[in-house]
Design a protein around this motif. Structure first.
Motif, PDB file in Angstrom:
ATOM      1  N   GLN A  52      68.676  34.838  34.721  1.00  0.00           N
ATOM      2  CA  GLN A  52      68.742  33.602  33.931  1.00  0.00           C
ATOM      3  C   GLN A  52      68.169  33.832  32.535  1.00  0.00           C
ATOM      4  N   ASP A  53      66.999  34.452  32.498  1.00  0.00           N
ATOM      5  CA  ASP A  53      66.334  34.685  31.218  1.00  0.00           C
ATOM      6  C   ASP A  53      67.192  35.572  30.323  1.00  0.00           C
ATOM      7  N   LEU A 103      65.062  35.809  44.534  1.00  0.00           N
ATOM      8  CA  LEU A 103      64.789  34.678  43.631  1.00  0.00           C
ATOM      9  C   LEU A 103      64.177  35.171  42.312  1.00  0.00           C
ATOM     10  N   ARG A 140      59.218  26.967  36.656  1.00  0.00           N
ATOM     11  CA  ARG A 140      59.048  28.299  37.228  1.00  0.00           C
ATOM     12  C   ARG A 140      57.593  28.549  37.618  1.00  0.00           C
ATOM     13  N   ALA A 187      65.834  34.782  38.561  1.00  0.00           N
ATOM     14  CA  ALA A 187      65.104  34.222  37.412  1.00  0.00           C
ATOM     15  C   ALA A 187      65.214  35.164  36.207  1.00  0.00           C
ATOM     16  N   ALA A 188      65.136  36.468  36.473  1.00  0.00           N
ATOM     17  CA  ALA A 188      65.244  37.441  35.380  1.00  0.00           C
ATOM     18  C   ALA A 188      66.646  37.425  34.775  1.00  0.00           C
ATOM     19  N   ALA A 202      71.404  29.213  33.405  1.00  0.00           N
ATOM     20  CA  ALA A 202      70.805  29.054  34.731  1.00  0.00           C
ATOM     21  C   ALA A 202      71.785  28.386  35.680  1.00  0.00           C
ATOM     22  N   PRO A 203      71.687  28.709  36.971  1.00  0.00           N
ATOM     23  CA  PRO A 203      72.454  27.939  37.946  1.00  0.00           C
ATOM     24  C   PRO A 203      72.049  26.464  37.865  1.00  0.00           C
ATOM     25  N   GLN A 204      72.967  25.582  38.191  1.00  0.00           N
ATOM     26  CA  GLN A 204      72.651  24.156  38.200  1.00  0.00           C
ATOM     27  C   GLN A 204      71.614  23.852  39.275  1.00  0.00           C
ATOM     28  N   ASN A 205      71.768  24.521  40.405  1.00  0.00           N
ATOM     29  CA  ASN A 205      70.850  24.302  41.518  1.00  0.00           C
ATOM     30  C   ASN A 205      70.706  25.558  42.363  1.00  0.00           C
ATOM     31  N   ILE A 206      69.492  25.783  42.816  1.00  0.00           N
ATOM     32  CA  ILE A 206      69.203  26.834  43.783  1.00  0.00           C
ATOM     33  C   ILE A 206      68.441  26.173  44.906  1.00  0.00           C
ATOM     34  N   ARG A 242      62.435  36.245  48.501  1.00  0.00           N
ATOM     35  CA  ARG A 242      61.636  36.061  47.291  1.00  0.00           C
ATOM     36  C   ARG A 242      62.007  37.082  46.209  1.00  0.00           C
ATOM     37  N   SER A 257      64.676  22.975  46.724  1.00  0.00           N
ATOM     38  CA  SER A 257      65.917  22.888  45.958  1.00  0.00           C
ATOM     39  C   SER A 257      65.552  22.583  44.511  1.00  0.00           C
ATOM     40  N   PHE A 258      65.959  23.458  43.590  1.00  0.00           N
ATOM     41  CA  PHE A 258      65.521  23.250  42.216  1.00  0.00           C
ATOM     42  C   PHE A 258      66.603  23.510  41.183  1.00  0.00           C
ATOM     43  N   GLY A 259      66.440  22.828  40.054  1.00  0.00           N
ATOM     44  CA  GLY A 259      67.218  23.090  38.855  1.00  0.00           C
ATOM     45  C   GLY A 259      66.221  23.443  37.768  1.00  0.00           C
ATOM     46  N   THR A 260      66.630  23.400  36.525  1.00  0.00           N
ATOM     47  CA  THR A 260      65.731  23.857  35.463  1.00  0.00           C
ATOM     48  C   THR A 260      64.500  22.963  35.295  1.00  0.00           C
ATOM     49  N   TYR A 270      61.582  24.257  31.652  1.00  0.00           N
ATOM     50  CA  TYR A 270      61.871  25.243  32.690  1.00  0.00           C
ATOM     51  C   TYR A 270      60.655  26.127  32.973  1.00  0.00           C
ATOM     52  N   TYR A 276      63.473  20.302  37.739  1.00  0.00           N
ATOM     53  CA  TYR A 276      63.063  19.550  38.925  1.00  0.00           C
ATOM     54  C   TYR A 276      62.970  20.485  40.116  1.00  0.00           C
TER      55      TYR A 276
END
Lengths: 89, 89
Positions: A41-42, A34, B31, A38-39, A47-51, A31, B52-55, B27, B57
């Protein structure tokens, strides 16, 4: 010339993407990672396409943000995410 | 008898699991939802097998936590996660 766009990441050609799996011993680390991602990304505005994650792993896919394929922006995102994982290990 | 273990979720038989995709417009909503899901996990002491997530979904997979297959614990987790999504829409 260095062909490795991001050390430690797997590069996929079609579509262009970087992939890496991060494993952690405990959910608290997962966690924390994650939250750091997120920080990042901001901060970078990218952003990653998928996590995809479970309690002790996080799979990260970074897709090319522009038509030119993977570039400096994606490389920086990958580098910063890897650093975030190191900080949580 | 109601065969639907969790309304709105897709039930998979082998291995037993519940799946649902949540879509958001922004997004920030995604979040906020992820943070609420983390809080639900903490409260129930039960986590989805995978998120599993993107911006915009989030795909959630809830696996059976015991040998008896999907039960009340998983149903409650699914219900709480769906409620969290409603709160973020």
């Amino acid at each position: 010339m260095n062909d490795t766009i991001a050390e430690g990441w797997t590069e996929q050609a079609r579509p262009p993407a970087l992939f890496r799996r991060f494993a952690f011993e405990r959910y608290a680390q997962t966690r924390a990672f994650l939250e750091r991602v997120a920080a990042v990304q901001d901060e970078l505005g990218l952003a990653p396409q998928n996590i995809s994650f479970g309690t002790t792993y996080v799979n990260v896919t970074i897709a090319a943000s522009g038509e030119g394929g993977l570039g400096e922006a994606e490389r920086e995102l990958a580098r910063r995410i890897a650093a975030a994982a190191d900080a949580c290990a």
